[in-house]
Design an enzyme around this catalytic site. Structure first.
Site, PDB file in Angstrom:
ATOM      1  N   GLU A  12       0.826  -1.213   0.000  1.00  0.00           N
ATOM      2  CA  GLU A  12       0.000   0.000   0.000  1.00  0.00           C
ATOM      3  C   GLU A  12       0.860   1.264   0.000  1.00  0.00           C
ATOM      4  O   GLU A  12       0.399   2.334  -0.389  1.00  0.00           O
ATOM      5  CB  GLU A  12      -0.989  -0.020   1.175  1.00  0.00           C
ATOM      6  CG  GLU A  12      -2.049  -1.117   0.993  1.00  0.00           C
ATOM      7  CD  GLU A  12      -2.930  -1.353   2.218  1.00  0.00           C
ATOM      8  OE1 GLU A  12      -2.439  -1.214   3.365  1.00  0.00           O
ATOM      9  OE2 GLU A  12      -4.120  -1.688   2.035  1.00  0.00           O
ATOM     10  N   ASP A 196     -11.684  -6.556  -3.235  1.00  0.00           N
ATOM     11  CA  ASP A 196     -12.453  -7.803  -3.203  1.00  0.00           C
ATOM     12  C   ASP A 196     -13.853  -7.500  -2.667  1.00  0.00           C
ATOM     13  O   ASP A 196     -14.150  -6.366  -2.283  1.00  0.00           O
ATOM     14  CB  ASP A 196     -11.762  -8.840  -2.299  1.00  0.00           C
ATOM     15  CG  ASP A 196     -11.585  -8.318  -0.888  1.00  0.00           C
ATOM     16  OD1 ASP A 196     -10.548  -7.669  -0.623  1.00  0.00           O
ATOM     17  OD2 ASP A 196     -12.523  -8.493  -0.074  1.00  0.00           O
TER      18      ASP A 196
END
Ligand SMILES: Nc1ncnc2c(CN3C[C@H](CCSCCOCCO)[C@@H](O)C3)c[nH]c12
Length: 228
Positions: A12, A196
């Protein structure tokens, strides 16, 4: 102005370190903090490692030790709102802890005495995020995030969190960053790109889209810096 940019996983913040190229590394409390400057701003970048405890330690350190005056969180999340698809961007308006539970004493999920179920993010940063989104013609959902120390990959748990907190996405760090920034009076935002759908396929989807969604979130954060 000193700005902290925080993620939870190395994936990230890697796009950020690649973008800023030159930075100093400071080791502290079993973690690494990367300092650089950008357009007259001092930046301190770090990934906390996964989960609420790690995120609380890193958010506190970014503020108390490195003097961050604003904190921007960048990362990925599991979608609970069916209209959110992989790659969509969400900026949190408020965050709750879905696994904080003393309902045995009649309290609502996510509540403990002297606290609140939700912590609100900084409105000015949300307005700025929307300004960047419209300038880039990107759809940016403003929504509720439910945070907990679990990777959600089950339709039943997904629906419980979605309905209990009216949450649009779930992840494992945002609400603890919120509690820390709120207590230390530091304006913050939590920006997440969907990786997701927090269902039975979440693990495969996460593995496939972590890097691309993390990059999308990081690129958006960089665009926000230009407007800060
Ligand atoms: N459905 C979901 N439920 C909860 N959180 C998320 C998030 C957001 N981040 C990703 C990461 C997932 C933890 S497991 C990572 C696997 O490690 C791989 C190396 O072993 C944690 O930092 C929270 C994306 N989808 C989620």
């Amino acid at each position: 102005m000193k700005i902290a940019i925080m993620g939870a996983m190395v994936e990230e913040i890697t796009p950020l370190l690649e973008f800023f190229e030159k930075y100093k590394t400071i080791e502290f409390a079993k973690n690494s903090y990367y300092t650089t400057s950008y357009k007259g701003m001092d930046l301190v970048i770090a990934y906390s490692k996964i989960g609420k405890v790690n995120a609380s330690l890193t958010a506190s350190t970014l503020i108390e030790k490195f003097g961050a005056q604003k904190l921007l969180f960048s990362g990925v999340a599991g979608a609970l709102n069916p209209s959110l698809k992989v790659g969509d961007l969400l900026v949190a308006t408020k965050l709750a802890q879905h696994d904080l539970d003393i309902t045995a004493f009649g309290h609502p999920h996510g509540y403990v005495p002297e606290g609140s179920v939700y912590v609100e993010t900084d409105k000015a940063l949300t307005v700025l995020a929307q300004k960047v989104a419209s300038a880039q013609n990107i759809k940016l959902l403003e929504g509720i995030i439910a945070t907990g120390d679990q990777f959600i990959c089950d339709g039943v748990k997904k629906e419980w969190i979605h309905s209990t907190f009216n949450a649009d996405a779930t992840e494992m760090e945002g609400a603890s960053v919120a509690v820390v920034c709120d207590a230390l009076n530091v304006p913050f935002c939590v920006l997440r790109a969907i990786s997701d759908a927090a269902d039975m396929d979440a693990g495969f989807s996460f593995d496939e889209f972590l890097v691309s969604s993390a990059k999308e979130s990081a690129q958006f954060i960089i665009a926000m810096l230009d407007e800060l």
